[in-house]
Design a protein around this motif. Structure first.
Motif, PDB file in Angstrom:
ATOM      1  N   SER A 128      44.862  34.856  35.392  1.00 31.16           N
ATOM      2  CA  SER A 128      43.830  35.897  35.243  1.00 31.16           C
ATOM      3  C   SER A 128      42.907  35.356  34.127  1.00 31.16           C
ATOM      4  O   SER A 128      43.300  34.759  33.307  1.00 31.16           O
ATOM      5  N   GLN A 129      41.621  35.903  34.123  1.00 32.34           N
ATOM      6  CA  GLN A 129      40.642  35.439  33.106  1.00 32.34           C
ATOM      7  C   GLN A 129      39.512  36.413  32.798  1.00 32.34           C
ATOM      8  O   GLN A 129      39.541  37.319  33.614  1.00 32.34           O
ATOM      9  N   ILE A 130      39.104  36.394  31.712  1.00 33.40           N
ATOM     10  CA  ILE A 130      38.089  37.334  31.350  1.00 33.40           C
ATOM     11  C   ILE A 130      36.849  36.713  31.551  1.00 33.40           C
ATOM     12  O   ILE A 130      36.583  35.558  31.226  1.00 33.40           O
ATOM     13  N   ILE A 131      35.901  37.610  32.238  1.00 26.85           N
ATOM     14  CA  ILE A 131      34.688  36.963  32.799  1.00 26.85           C
ATOM     15  C   ILE A 131      33.487  37.636  31.897  1.00 26.85           C
ATOM     16  O   ILE A 131      32.393  37.419  32.292  1.00 26.85           O
ATOM     17  N   THR A 132      33.887  38.471  31.082  1.00 30.09           N
ATOM     18  CA  THR A 132      32.840  39.252  30.302  1.00 30.09           C
ATOM     19  C   THR A 132      32.889  39.031  28.889  1.00 30.09           C
ATOM     20  O   THR A 132      33.217  39.884  28.197  1.00 30.09           O
ATOM     21  N   PRO A 133      33.330  37.552  28.246  1.00 29.75           N
ATOM     22  CA  PRO A 133      33.634  37.436  26.908  1.00 29.75           C
ATOM     23  C   PRO A 133      32.285  37.598  25.887  1.00 29.75           C
ATOM     24  O   PRO A 133      32.548  38.018  24.577  1.00 29.75           O
ATOM     25  N   THR A 134      31.369  37.634  26.471  1.00 30.04           N
ATOM     26  CA  THR A 134      30.065  37.621  25.482  1.00 30.04           C
ATOM     27  C   THR A 134      29.288  38.822  25.496  1.00 30.04           C
ATOM     28  O   THR A 134      28.359  39.097  24.700  1.00 30.04           O
ATOM     29  N   TYR A 135      29.663  39.757  26.202  1.00 26.14           N
ATOM     30  CA  TYR A 135      28.989  41.139  26.384  1.00 26.14           C
ATOM     31  C   TYR A 135      29.409  41.829  25.158  1.00 26.14           C
ATOM     32  O   TYR A 135      30.796  42.045  25.120  1.00 26.14           O
ATOM     33  N   ARG A 136      28.565  42.873  24.709  1.00 27.31           N
ATOM     34  CA  ARG A 136      28.654  43.543  23.657  1.00 27.31           C
ATOM     35  C   ARG A 136      28.662  44.959  23.950  1.00 27.31           C
ATOM     36  O   ARG A 136      27.760  45.406  24.976  1.00 27.31           O
ATOM     37  N   GLY A 137      29.212  45.636  23.519  1.00 26.05           N
ATOM     38  CA  GLY A 137      29.265  47.243  23.832  1.00 26.05           C
ATOM     39  C   GLY A 137      30.239  47.663  24.894  1.00 26.05           C
ATOM     40  O   GLY A 137      31.177  46.857  25.207  1.00 26.05           O
ATOM     41  N   TRP A 138      30.129  48.705  25.614  1.00 25.61           N
ATOM     42  CA  TRP A 138      31.014  49.343  26.400  1.00 25.61           C
ATOM     43  C   TRP A 138      30.766  48.809  27.807  1.00 25.61           C
ATOM     44  O   TRP A 138      29.564  48.736  28.234  1.00 25.61           O
ATOM     45  N   LEU A 139      31.846  48.595  28.515  1.00 24.36           N
ATOM     46  CA  LEU A 139      31.700  48.210  29.981  1.00 24.36           C
ATOM     47  C   LEU A 139      32.568  49.003  30.553  1.00 24.36           C
ATOM     48  O   LEU A 139      33.688  49.585  30.241  1.00 24.36           O
ATOM     49  N   LYS A 140      32.278  49.347  32.054  1.00 26.16           N
ATOM     50  CA  LYS A 140      33.024  50.165  32.894  1.00 26.16           C
ATOM     51  C   LYS A 140      32.678  49.946  34.229  1.00 26.16           C
ATOM     52  O   LYS A 140      31.633  49.114  34.598  1.00 26.16           O
ATOM     53  N   SER A 141      33.281  50.439  35.215  1.00 22.18           N
ATOM     54  CA  SER A 141      33.193  50.380  36.722  1.00 22.18           C
ATOM     55  C   SER A 141      33.035  49.129  37.208  1.00 22.18           C
ATOM     56  O   SER A 141      31.956  48.852  38.081  1.00 22.18           O
ATOM     57  N   PRO A 142      33.766  48.256  37.134  1.00 20.99           N
ATOM     58  CA  PRO A 142      33.655  46.838  37.849  1.00 20.99           C
ATOM     59  C   PRO A 142      34.025  46.809  39.268  1.00 20.99           C
ATOM     60  O   PRO A 142      34.881  47.731  39.618  1.00 20.99           O
ATOM     61  N   SER A 143      33.132  45.991  40.182  1.00 19.05           N
ATOM     62  CA  SER A 143      33.308  45.985  41.623  1.00 19.05           C
ATOM     63  C   SER A 143      33.048  44.401  41.904  1.00 19.05           C
ATOM     64  O   SER A 143      32.117  43.885  41.233  1.00 19.05           O
ATOM     65  N   ILE A 144      33.751  44.027  42.898  1.00 21.59           N
ATOM     66  CA  ILE A 144      33.638  42.758  43.251  1.00 21.59           C
ATOM     67  C   ILE A 144      33.077  42.665  44.579  1.00 21.59           C
ATOM     68  O   ILE A 144      33.517  43.570  45.328  1.00 21.59           O
ATOM     69  N   SER A 145      32.442  41.525  44.855  1.00 22.21           N
ATOM     70  CA  SER A 145      31.798  41.422  46.317  1.00 22.21           C
ATOM     71  C   SER A 145      32.860  41.157  47.347  1.00 22.21           C
ATOM     72  O   SER A 145      33.799  40.454  46.999  1.00 22.21           O
ATOM     73  N   PRO A 146      32.474  41.286  48.575  1.00 24.54           N
ATOM     74  CA  PRO A 146      33.508  41.032  49.649  1.00 24.54           C
ATOM     75  C   PRO A 146      34.108  39.363  49.690  1.00 24.54           C
ATOM     76  O   PRO A 146      35.253  39.244  49.735  1.00 24.54           O
ATOM     77  N   ASP A 147      33.020  38.812  49.379  1.00 23.66           N
ATOM     78  CA  ASP A 147      33.431  37.185  49.241  1.00 23.66           C
ATOM     79  C   ASP A 147      33.778  36.538  48.013  1.00 23.66           C
ATOM     80  O   ASP A 147      34.319  35.516  47.817  1.00 23.66           O
ATOM     81  N   GLY A 148      33.760  37.492  46.823  1.00 22.33           N
ATOM     82  CA  GLY A 148      34.332  37.220  45.492  1.00 22.33           C
ATOM     83  C   GLY A 148      33.398  36.477  44.620  1.00 22.33           C
ATOM     84  O   GLY A 148      33.759  36.059  43.489  1.00 22.33           O
ATOM     85  N   ARG A 149      32.169  36.344  45.250  1.00 24.63           N
ATOM     86  CA  ARG A 149      31.093  35.738  44.158  1.00 24.63           C
ATOM     87  C   ARG A 149      30.593  36.428  43.297  1.00 24.63           C
ATOM     88  O   ARG A 149      30.346  36.084  42.021  1.00 24.63           O
ATOM     89  N   TYR A 150      30.221  37.789  43.520  1.00 22.41           N
ATOM     90  CA  TYR A 150      29.557  38.364  42.542  1.00 22.41           C
ATOM     91  C   TYR A 150      30.534  39.604  41.929  1.00 22.41           C
ATOM     92  O   TYR A 150      31.169  40.071  42.674  1.00 22.41           O
ATOM     93  N   VAL A 151      30.161  39.716  40.607  1.00 21.58           N
ATOM     94  CA  VAL A 151      30.986  40.820  40.070  1.00 21.58           C
ATOM     95  C   VAL A 151      29.810  41.993  39.497  1.00 21.58           C
ATOM     96  O   VAL A 151      28.994  41.457  38.749  1.00 21.58           O
ATOM     97  N   VAL A 152      29.906  43.211  39.692  1.00 18.20           N
ATOM     98  CA  VAL A 152      28.832  44.269  39.189  1.00 18.20           C
ATOM     99  C   VAL A 152      29.604  44.948  38.237  1.00 18.20           C
ATOM    100  O   VAL A 152      30.836  45.362  38.512  1.00 18.20           O
ATOM    101  N   PHE A 153      29.114  45.347  37.032  1.00 18.40           N
ATOM    102  CA  PHE A 153      29.660  46.539  36.338  1.00 18.40           C
ATOM    103  C   PHE A 153      28.655  47.191  35.417  1.00 18.40           C
ATOM    104  O   PHE A 153      27.466  46.828  35.435  1.00 18.40           O
ATOM    105  N   GLU A 154      28.999  48.145  34.877  1.00 16.23           N
ATOM    106  CA  GLU A 154      28.104  48.966  34.025  1.00 16.23           C
ATOM    107  C   GLU A 154      28.052  48.495  32.448  1.00 16.23           C
ATOM    108  O   GLU A 154      29.320  48.213  31.939  1.00 16.23           O
ATOM    109  N   SER A 155      27.132  48.474  31.864  1.00 13.37           N
ATOM    110  CA  SER A 155      27.382  47.847  30.389  1.00 13.37           C
ATOM    111  C   SER A 155      26.546  48.893  29.451  1.00 13.37           C
ATOM    112  O   SER A 155      25.396  49.183  30.239  1.00 13.37           O
ATOM    113  N   ALA A 156      26.712  49.022  28.212  1.00 15.22           N
ATOM    114  CA  ALA A 156      25.976  49.809  27.456  1.00 15.22           C
ATOM    115  C   ALA A 156      25.379  49.017  26.202  1.00 15.22           C
ATOM    116  O   ALA A 156      25.377  49.624  24.973  1.00 15.22           O
TER     117      ALA A 156
END
Length: 186
Positions: A128-156
């Protein structure tokens, strides 16, 4: 004497109320309603936030079965849990799971040093790894693409909710069923 009989009558009526109440409870919660056991999907514990893999075989969800919140993977075909060493850590939150097509990659929210971050678990190497170590603020609702290359999420991070798309890069081993090629529209 009347007081004794009144107390005896109350004790008898309370006893029968308990008997009928417990009988009704046992009848309404029959053994067929709640499946118990180590390989059961639904238990008496809170189980929420389900996510289904693209091929429909794996189910990820959040449960508090062992006294702490954890993310579990369940194989719907074999009706059994999948071991995920390295995914759940003690005293951390795991929520909002998302699965790639075959369930090789699990994307989820977790806590790191008191703040919420997006984690990614690779079932192939059980890390397991953290893929958003540099993001500041709140994060929520992550989703990964079917092939696993892209991750989308909401940030504030900019004072409003924005959608972030994280490209894990062209060298990421994709989650492709049976080695089939991925045809992406140009």
């Amino acid at each position: 004497m009347k007081v004794f009989r009144l107390a005896f009558w109350l004790q008898t009526s309370i006893r029968w109320s308990l008997v009928f109440g417990l009988t009704g409870l046992l009848i309404s919660c029959g053994a067929g309603d709640v499946i118990l056991g180590s390989n059961a999907l639904n238990t008496r514990y809170t189980e929420e936030q389900p996510a289904l893999s693209g091929n429909g075989r794996l189910l990820a969800f959040v449960s508090n079965r062992n006294g702490n919140q954890q993310l579990l993977l369940y194989d719907l075909e074999n009706q059994s849990f999948i071991a995920t060493p390295g995914l759940n850590r003690r005293d951390t939150v795991a929520e909002s799971p998302s699965l790639s097509y075959t369930g090789r990659y699990v994307c989820y929210m977790t806590s790191d040093q008191g703040r919420m971050v997006v984690g990614l678990y690779d079932r192939a190497n059980q890390k397991s790894q953290i893929i958003t170590p540099t993001y500041r603020g709140w994060l929520k609702s992550p989703s990964i693409s079917p092939d696993g290359r892209y991750v989308v999420f909401e940030s504030a991070g900019r004072g409003r909710w924005d959608i972030e798309v994280l490209d894990r890069g062209p060298t990421v081993e994709l989650d492709i069923p049976n080695g089939a090629s991925v045809n992406l529209p140009q």
